[in-house]
Each structure stands twice: as structure tokens, then as C-alpha cells.
Design a protein around this motif. Sequence first.
Motif, PDB file in Angstrom:
ATOM      1  N   ILE A  49       1.378   1.733   3.819  1.00  0.00           N
ATOM      2  CA  ILE A  49       1.106   2.070   2.422  1.00  0.00           C
ATOM      3  C   ILE A  49       2.356   2.773   1.898  1.00  0.00           C
ATOM      4  CG2 ILE A  49      -0.363   3.387   0.843  1.00  0.00           C
ATOM      5  CD1 ILE A  49      -1.690   0.893   2.244  1.00  0.00           C
ATOM      6  N   ASP A  50       2.945   2.230   0.834  1.00  0.00           N
ATOM      7  CA  ASP A  50       4.232   2.758   0.384  1.00  0.00           C
ATOM      8  C   ASP A  50       4.250   3.309  -1.043  1.00  0.00           C
ATOM      9  OD1 ASP A  50       4.089   0.339  -0.978  1.00  0.00           O
ATOM     10  OD2 ASP A  50       6.078  -0.355  -0.354  1.00  0.00           O
ATOM     11  N   ARG A  51       3.126   3.213  -1.768  1.00  0.00           N
ATOM     12  CA  ARG A  51       3.098   3.760  -3.125  1.00  0.00           C
ATOM     13  C   ARG A  51       1.659   3.820  -3.612  1.00  0.00           C
ATOM     14  NH1 ARG A  51       4.594  -1.354  -2.718  1.00  0.00           N
ATOM     15  NH2 ARG A  51       4.130  -2.925  -4.273  1.00  0.00           N
ATOM     16  N   ARG A  52       1.486   4.576  -4.699  1.00  0.00           N
ATOM     17  CA  ARG A  52       0.159   4.763  -5.284  1.00  0.00           C
ATOM     18  C   ARG A  52       0.282   4.575  -6.787  1.00  0.00           C
ATOM     19  NH1 ARG A  52      -2.607   7.402  -1.646  1.00  0.00           N
ATOM     20  NH2 ARG A  52      -3.987   8.619  -2.942  1.00  0.00           N
ATOM     21  N   SER A  61      -4.821   1.813  -7.351  1.00  0.00           N
ATOM     22  CA  SER A  61      -4.264   0.934  -6.331  1.00  0.00           C
ATOM     23  C   SER A  61      -3.317   1.689  -5.416  1.00  0.00           C
ATOM     24  CB  SER A  61      -3.537  -0.260  -6.971  1.00  0.00           C
ATOM     25  OG  SER A  61      -2.456   0.168  -7.759  1.00  0.00           O
ATOM     26  N   VAL A  62      -3.211   1.165  -4.183  1.00  0.00           N
ATOM     27  CA  VAL A  62      -2.212   1.638  -3.230  1.00  0.00           C
ATOM     28  C   VAL A  62      -1.403   0.421  -2.792  1.00  0.00           C
ATOM     29  CG1 VAL A  62      -3.466   3.690  -2.434  1.00  0.00           C
ATOM     30  CG2 VAL A  62      -3.840   1.529  -1.269  1.00  0.00           C
ATOM     31  N   GLY A  63      -0.086   0.599  -2.769  1.00  0.00           N
ATOM     32  CA  GLY A  63       0.814  -0.501  -2.464  1.00  0.00           C
ATOM     33  C   GLY A  63       1.015  -0.717  -0.979  1.00  0.00           C
ATOM     34  N   MET A 120      -8.480   9.001   0.475  1.00  0.00           N
ATOM     35  CA  MET A 120      -8.361   9.169   1.925  1.00  0.00           C
ATOM     36  C   MET A 120      -7.029   8.703   2.510  1.00  0.00           C
ATOM     37  SD  MET A 120     -12.188   7.948   3.042  1.00  0.00           S
ATOM     38  CE  MET A 120     -11.905   8.093   4.790  1.00  0.00           C
ATOM     39  N   VAL A 121      -6.390   7.719   1.899  1.00  0.00           N
ATOM     40  CA  VAL A 121      -5.213   7.082   2.490  1.00  0.00           C
ATOM     41  C   VAL A 121      -3.941   7.657   1.879  1.00  0.00           C
ATOM     42  CG1 VAL A 121      -4.015   4.885   2.764  1.00  0.00           C
ATOM     43  CG2 VAL A 121      -6.495   4.988   3.015  1.00  0.00           C
ATOM     44  N   ARG A 122      -3.023   8.046   2.721  1.00  0.00           N
ATOM     45  CA  ARG A 122      -1.752   8.624   2.288  1.00  0.00           C
ATOM     46  C   ARG A 122      -0.618   7.605   2.407  1.00  0.00           C
ATOM     47  NH1 ARG A 122      -4.438  11.411  -0.184  1.00  0.00           N
ATOM     48  NH2 ARG A 122      -5.419  13.290   0.537  1.00  0.00           N
ATOM     49  N   ASP A 123       0.437   7.825   1.627  1.00  0.00           N
ATOM     50  CA  ASP A 123       1.644   7.018   1.775  1.00  0.00           C
ATOM     51  C   ASP A 123       2.127   7.153   3.223  1.00  0.00           C
ATOM     52  OD1 ASP A 123       1.392   6.523  -0.899  1.00  0.00           O
ATOM     53  OD2 ASP A 123       3.275   7.470  -1.486  1.00  0.00           O
ATOM     54  N   GLY A 124       2.601   6.060   3.783  1.00  0.00           N
ATOM     55  CA  GLY A 124       3.047   6.036   5.165  1.00  0.00           C
ATOM     56  C   GLY A 124       1.979   5.589   6.148  1.00  0.00           C
ATOM     57  N   THR A 125       0.735   5.466   5.693  1.00  0.00           N
ATOM     58  CA  THR A 125      -0.343   5.003   6.570  1.00  0.00           C
ATOM     59  C   THR A 125      -0.072   3.568   6.992  1.00  0.00           C
ATOM     60  OG1 THR A 125      -1.961   6.440   5.498  1.00  0.00           O
ATOM     61  CG2 THR A 125      -2.825   4.539   6.712  1.00  0.00           C
ATOM     62  N   PRO A 126      -0.105   3.274   8.285  1.00  0.00           N
ATOM     63  CA  PRO A 126       0.090   1.887   8.732  1.00  0.00           C
ATOM     64  C   PRO A 126      -1.121   1.028   8.382  1.00  0.00           C
ATOM     65  CG  PRO A 126      -0.204   3.344  10.629  1.00  0.00           C
ATOM     66  CD  PRO A 126      -0.226   4.209   9.409  1.00  0.00           C
ATOM     67  N   ILE A 127      -0.842  -0.223   8.060  1.00  0.00           N
ATOM     68  CA  ILE A 127      -1.898  -1.199   7.806  1.00  0.00           C
ATOM     69  C   ILE A 127      -1.535  -2.493   8.519  1.00  0.00           C
ATOM     70  CG2 ILE A 127      -0.871  -1.743   5.552  1.00  0.00           C
ATOM     71  CD1 ILE A 127      -3.744  -2.578   4.654  1.00  0.00           C
ATOM     72  N   THR A 128      -2.460  -2.979   9.322  1.00  0.00           N
ATOM     73  CA  THR A 128      -2.293  -4.259  10.016  1.00  0.00           C
ATOM     74  C   THR A 128      -3.228  -5.249   9.357  1.00  0.00           C
ATOM     75  OG1 THR A 128      -1.764  -3.147  12.094  1.00  0.00           O
ATOM     76  CG2 THR A 128      -2.457  -5.464  12.232  1.00  0.00           C
ATOM     77  N   ILE A 129      -2.676  -6.369   8.911  1.00  0.00           N
ATOM     78  CA  ILE A 129      -3.466  -7.410   8.276  1.00  0.00           C
ATOM     79  C   ILE A 129      -3.493  -8.595   9.233  1.00  0.00           C
ATOM     80  CG2 ILE A 129      -3.765  -8.871   6.243  1.00  0.00           C
ATOM     81  CD1 ILE A 129      -2.019  -6.799   4.708  1.00  0.00           C
ATOM     82  N   ARG A 130      -4.696  -8.887   9.714  1.00  0.00           N
ATOM     83  CA  ARG A 130      -4.882  -9.943  10.720  1.00  0.00           C
ATOM     84  C   ARG A 130      -5.558 -11.157  10.088  1.00  0.00           C
ATOM     85  NH1 ARG A 130      -7.418  -5.695  14.963  1.00  0.00           N
ATOM     86  NH2 ARG A 130      -5.447  -4.759  15.632  1.00  0.00           N
TER      87      ARG A 130
END
Length: 131
Positions: A49-52, A61-63, A120-130
Motif C-alpha cells: 500500500i503506497d498512498r491514501r 481508497s488506498v493505492g 486499519m491499513v497503513r502505507d507500507g502494508t504488504p499486499i499479495t494478490i493471488r
Amino acid sequence: MVVQKSARRLYLLHHDKVLEAYDIGLGFSPAGDKKIEGDGKTPEGMYFIDRRNPNSNFHLSVGISYPNPVDRAEAADLGKSPGGDIFIHGRPWKNRKGGRDWTAGCIAVTNREMEDIYAMVRDGTPITIRP
């Protein structure tokens, strides 16, 4: 965060524990990995997550950090742009009857769910899209 595209689910995790799980909508052409701008696919891979955007046209939205270097290289090999501006976002009133997979490649949840995710989600949070 983990997204399972085939199950249409987004999971918020703390280490290995699922804190929340949400039903999601995807790009209008959901099967397969996003390769180029305009293909209607939601990307697959590891991002963060790199932006809000509190003023999003899609409620909040979160980028997502798409495209990463691999995405850029794949698109370049095709002589195309990989696109960008992939977000997790809510559902605006005008898209309220748009079906499940209606975005241009983003991940959509309800507006109420987006409020929870945004909090709940902060910038820098990893996201894996499967797939």
C-alpha cells in the motif's frame, strides 16, 4: 493483506491470523494477470500500500504499488504501457448496479468496508494478490 482473486476475497492479516475478510469486485476482465493499460485485469503479485486518498471518487481508497519492475518489464516487452492507479476502493453511487467485476483493474469493496480498511491499513502494508 492477501487477495484471492478466484474466491473474490480480501483478507486483512496480523501475521498468520485473519482479522477481517471481505467479498470483493475486480476488474471487468478478471481472469489472468494485468499486463497492459486498459486490459481490465487486476494485477497479480506482491505489492504494498503506497498512498491514501480521502477524496476519492470511489468513497475512500488506498493505492497499490502497481506496476512493480517486473510488471514494467512485461509491458515493455509487449511495447505497451503497464498502466497504473490500481486501488482498493469503495463503490460510488453511479456504479451501485454495475455487477460484481466492474472496475478497470482495482479491487472494490462496500463503502462501509472501505472505511474499515482505510482506518486499519497503513502505507507500507504488504499486499499479495493471488490468482
